[in-house]
Scaffold this active site. Sequence first.
Site, short mmCIF file in Angstrom:
data_model
loop_
_atom_site.label_atom_id
_atom_site.label_comp_id
_atom_site.label_asym_id
_atom_site.label_seq_id
_atom_site.Cartn_x
_atom_site.Cartn_y
_atom_site.Cartn_z
CB ALA A 66 -3.23 -1.97 -7.88
N GLY A 111 -3.74 -3.75 -3.02
CA GLY A 111 -4.29 -4.93 -3.71
C GLY A 111 -3.67 -6.22 -3.21
CD GLU A 114 -8.04 -4.02 -2.10
OE1 GLU A 114 -7.14 -3.73 -2.92
OE2 GLU A 114 -9.16 -3.49 -2.10
CD GLU A 134 -5.29 0.49 -1.28
OE1 GLU A 134 -5.07 0.65 -0.06
OE2 GLU A 134 -5.54 -0.61 -1.79
#
Length: 260
Positions: A66, A111, A114, A134
């Site tokens: 992200a 992300g 993911e 993260e």
Amino acid sequence: MSYQNLLVESRDGIAFVTVNRPEKLNALDDRTVEELEAAFTAIAHDPATRGVILTGAGEKAFVAGADIGELATQSPVDGRERSIRGQRMLDLIEGLGKPVVAAVNGFALGGGCELAMACHVRIASTSAKLGTPEVKLGIMCGYAGTQRLPRLVGKGRALEMLLTGEMVDAPEALRIGLVNRVVPPAALLPEAEALLRKMLANGPVSLRFILRAVNDGLEMGLGGAQHLEATLFGLICTTEDMKEGTKAFLEKRPARFQGK
Ligand code: COA
């Protein structure tokens, strides 16, 4: 539709979707998440598109996570909403009903990892590195990584990755089942396409029902999942593709599936 942060091309029934922010290692800012949702929604409704290859632009990254610039200033309300939007977009990919192959061409972090995990199959280049860093930023996965990672690699390995934030290289990702295959960078897209075309040679209804049985069935108890499988099996017996596939076998010729 035109996109600012995605390249979307179609060739012979396959949509090639490329996250295209190479200067930021293809980090998923809000706009890119919205564009991915729009692109996969369009693909879901386009009967001419039978499968998808998802990759990142440039040689360095699939998606490096992200966008940390956006995360740095988010309020609790923003954070929750961003997590829900990201989860929804990844659920859309996983539930697309058409096979999606991730061609992991470099860093797939946070992300990005993911996103790769929401795809049905992952092929990595030898230069790929995957991880959930993260924790090193004082945060945690927000796009269902805490759920999809243990389902793919098992709880112990998932917790090791989630709690250390350390990346794994491509051979290690292969060893633990995080990716299906590892190939040299130049072979990545051809290999992804060859694998997807093998899937697409089969009937679209079979592909759709198998994806449904595996995705939904894994979230149910064994009894309910077997009931789902039997129901889908009964339903598939009503299709032209079932008649054609079995008839073609008995007539010793290749099947011509129509997706009906
Ligand atoms: N969000 C926003 N920008 C990112 C980013 C992310 N997740 N990952 C990389 N970038 C940006 C960098 O800030 C840099 O931008 P700049 O040139 O404007 O400074 C650019 O992409 C190139 O990255 P850089 O860090 O210089 O490359 P590198 O080869 O030295 O390191 C990584 C590569 C992947 C190890 C490193 O970029 C990194 O750790 N990224 C963050 C990974 C992460 O924590 N992801 C989870 C986020 S929740």
